[in-house]
Write a protein that holds these residues in place. Structure first.
Motif, PDB file in Angstrom:
ATOM      1  N   GLY A 285      25.512   9.313 -10.945  1.00  0.00           N
ATOM      2  CA  GLY A 285      25.998   8.030 -11.433  1.00  0.00           C
ATOM      3  C   GLY A 285      27.055   7.375 -10.591  1.00  0.00           C
ATOM      4  N   LEU A 286      27.396   7.949  -9.456  1.00  0.00           N
ATOM      5  CA  LEU A 286      28.388   7.315  -8.594  1.00  0.00           C
ATOM      6  C   LEU A 286      27.799   6.044  -7.994  1.00  0.00           C
ATOM      7  CD1 LEU A 286      30.190  10.066  -6.470  1.00  0.00           C
ATOM      8  CD2 LEU A 286      31.200   8.538  -8.159  1.00  0.00           C
ATOM      9  N   PRO A 287      28.506   4.929  -8.062  1.00  0.00           N
ATOM     10  CA  PRO A 287      28.002   3.721  -7.414  1.00  0.00           C
ATOM     11  C   PRO A 287      27.989   3.902  -5.902  1.00  0.00           C
ATOM     12  CG  PRO A 287      30.255   3.387  -8.151  1.00  0.00           C
ATOM     13  CD  PRO A 287      29.824   4.718  -8.701  1.00  0.00           C
ATOM     14  N   SER A 288      26.989   3.322  -5.248  1.00  0.00           N
ATOM     15  CA  SER A 288      26.931   3.423  -3.788  1.00  0.00           C
ATOM     16  C   SER A 288      28.168   2.771  -3.189  1.00  0.00           C
ATOM     17  CB  SER A 288      25.666   2.749  -3.256  1.00  0.00           C
ATOM     18  OG  SER A 288      25.649   1.383  -3.600  1.00  0.00           O
ATOM     19  N   HIS A 289      28.698   3.383  -2.148  1.00  0.00           N
ATOM     20  CA  HIS A 289      29.919   2.890  -1.505  1.00  0.00           C
ATOM     21  C   HIS A 289      29.806   3.212  -0.023  1.00  0.00           C
ATOM     22  CE1 HIS A 289      34.134   2.260  -0.500  1.00  0.00           C
ATOM     23  NE2 HIS A 289      34.347   1.793  -1.724  1.00  0.00           N
ATOM     24  N   ASN A 311      32.185  12.112 -14.029  1.00  0.00           N
ATOM     25  CA  ASN A 311      32.961  11.058 -13.353  1.00  0.00           C
ATOM     26  C   ASN A 311      33.863  10.280 -14.312  1.00  0.00           C
ATOM     27  OD1 ASN A 311      32.075  11.411 -10.580  1.00  0.00           O
ATOM     28  ND2 ASN A 311      30.072  10.754 -11.311  1.00  0.00           N
TER      29      ASN A 311
END
Length: 517
Positions: A285-289, A311
């Protein structure tokens, strides 16, 4: 050379510092000045011996052409990259191959490069050189073992090492099957997990659980069913998230090779900048960065339902599966090999070994974009390259490690800094002085190099120093020996001496090893 004028003195006392026995004897015998946390200095006796050892090793590689490189170029991996670029700029045709290059990387390192047209030619030429080197080492008493080593760039590497107590280097070895290597060059045998049916991801509260063990205990699952997230950062601020099975540890050296950057542990501010919550983080679930790279260990491919961070503080996720629930930028071997981990070959426990790594050989991958040459048909072909580094200082310590007794060093004749240690007693007597002149003429005209001890010291002190220094032969000239018919000759490794007339000294010394020097 007069012993009294040799820079560096023998030492009776034994310094209280952890070091291999070979180094201790070199230090006590006046070959090496070495103190804890200080730069070692090879004294004249040691420098002469190192130079002899260098010639023994360099002369083995036929037709090696010398280069001179700056020793302050850059890191080892940077020098290898620069070497590739240099080779690419010089090699054009198959007619230039094969090539052997050699240079000194400081006074105690010798580097060799092989350039070949095919992988088979490279394997054969490097194998022949290593066989010759090992034959020389065995002749000097060193029986090194081959271990897997950490490559500096893409490719494979191996090293040769001698086990000894208090050695500065460490590696892991299996005593059952013999598999061995530097920790970052090995992958432990990872126990397989029983396949589980996939289930939907479930959010669970885990208040106060910020470690793998705490979460595992709270949820009643083994750590092998946890996903561990470890964070590092590059010098440019790129955050690297390494994800691995919870019962394993991330090897930072493997991670650095996987990403191609030097890393340091990420700071809270660096994690916050890419939206990561320390203690409850995972790739799920980490947003792309653009400032975040995710590298997964091979262990996360297991078909089980993992527990991972959610998270957000105080929560974790059950039933996480890869690649269903998250993606990585790449998979790589990141698992740290540790003592007592199961050997990847036979499953028995790995043991930590201490000793001296004497040499390394790295065979570079003939990858796209690397150096090429044109074959007889004019078609470009990848150039095959290998580089070896011989650590002469450690090799000399290893030789001393196996060539000493309770009294001092015992040098093989082909390596000793001088051939004969000449001890004069009763130096106030004219007969002794005249006999010394006769000994000098007899031996030096036949090419023998002599170390003279004319000091005003007792016989016991002189004999003790001679044993410490360890030259192959000792000749004692005294009023007593002259009355008995000549001079006293003793091989360093022998327990007794004999009286020999000066006219027969050469025949008393002649050995196959000495004659081949």
């Amino acid at each position: 050379m007069d012993l009294e004028r040799v820079f560096g003195r023998t030492k009776r006392e034994v310094a209280q510092q952890r070091e291999p026995a070979g180094q201790r004897w070199l230090r006590r015998a006046g070959y090496l000045h070495a103190r804890a946390n200080a730069i070692p200095i090879w004294l004249p006796l040691g420098a002469i011996t190192l130079n002899r050892l260098r010639h023994l090793c360099v002369d083995i590689v036929a037709d090696a052409q010398p280069l001179v490189l700056s020793t302050t170029l850059m890191s080892l991996s940077g020098r290898h990259d620069a070497l590739r670029d240099f080779v690419a700029s010089e090699i054009r045709s198959y007619r230039q191959l094969p090539q052997r290059l050699q240079w000194d990387e400081g006074p105690t390192r010798v580097v060799f490069v092989w350039l070949e047209a095919t992988a088979e030619d490279l394997a054969l030429s490097t194998a022949l050189s290593w066989q010759d080197w090992q034959a020389v080492w065995k002749r000097l008493g060193v029986d090194a073992v081959e271990i897997a080593a950490v490559p500096t760039t893409d490719g494979t590497a191996r090293a040769w090492a001698l086990s000894c107590p208090d050695g500065p280097d460490a590696w892991l070895a299996c005593s059952y099957c013999g598999h061995a290597g530097e920790a970052s060059a090995l992958r432990p045998q990872v126990p397989p997990l029983t396949e589980e049916p996939a289930q939907p991801v479930e959010v669970v509260a885990t208040p106060g659980c910020t470690t793998i063990q705490a979460v595992a205990d709270f949820l009643g699952v083994p750590t092998s069913h946890m996903l561990k997230a470890v964070f590092y950062t590059t010098a440019e601020g790129q955050v690297i998230l390494a994800v691995i099975r919870g019962d394993l540890e991330v090897d930072v050296h493997k991670l650095e090779r996987a990403v191609g950057w030097v890393l340091h542990p990420a700071t809270p501010a660096e994690l916050e900048a890419v939206g990561i919550v320390a203690g409850y983080a995972s790739p799920v679930g980490l947003p792309s960065h653009q400032g975040l790279t995710i590298i997964g260990d091979l262990s996360i491919q297991a078909p089980v339902n993992f527990v991972a961070g959610a998270n957000r503080p105080g929560f974790h996720l059950r039933h996480v599966r890869y690649p269903r629930d998250f993606q990585t930028d790449r998979l790589a071997d990141l698992a740290q090999a540790r003592p007592q981990d199961p050997c990847s070959t036979c499953g028995n426990p790995l043991e930590l070994k201490a000793g001296l790594i004497l040499a390394r050989l790295e065979i570079f991958s003939a990858s796209a974009g690397g150096p090429i040459y044109l074959n007889p048909e004019g078609c470009p072909q990848p150039l095959h390259m290998a580089i070896a580094q011989l650590c002469l200082d450690r090799l000399l310590v290893a030789i001393a490690e196996v060539n000493h007794d309770d009294h001092g060093l015992i040098w093989p004749a082909i390596l000793a800094p001088y051939d004969v240690h000449v001890v004069l007693l009763n130096t106030d007597q004219q007969a002794v002085i005249e006999a010394a002149d006769d000994v000098a003429r007899e031996l030096e005209k036949n090419g023998w190099k002599l170390l003279w001890d004319r000091r005003d010291e007792s016989a016991g002190v002189k004999f003790t120093d001679a044993d410490l220094i360890g030259l192959p032969w000792r000749v004692t000239i005294s009023a007593r020996s002259l009355k008995q018919g000549g001079v006293e000759v003793k091989a360093r490794a022998a327990s007794t001496s004999v009286i020999v007339s000066i006219a027969h000294l050469i025949s008393a010394f002649s050995t196959p090893e000495r004659d081949s020097k």
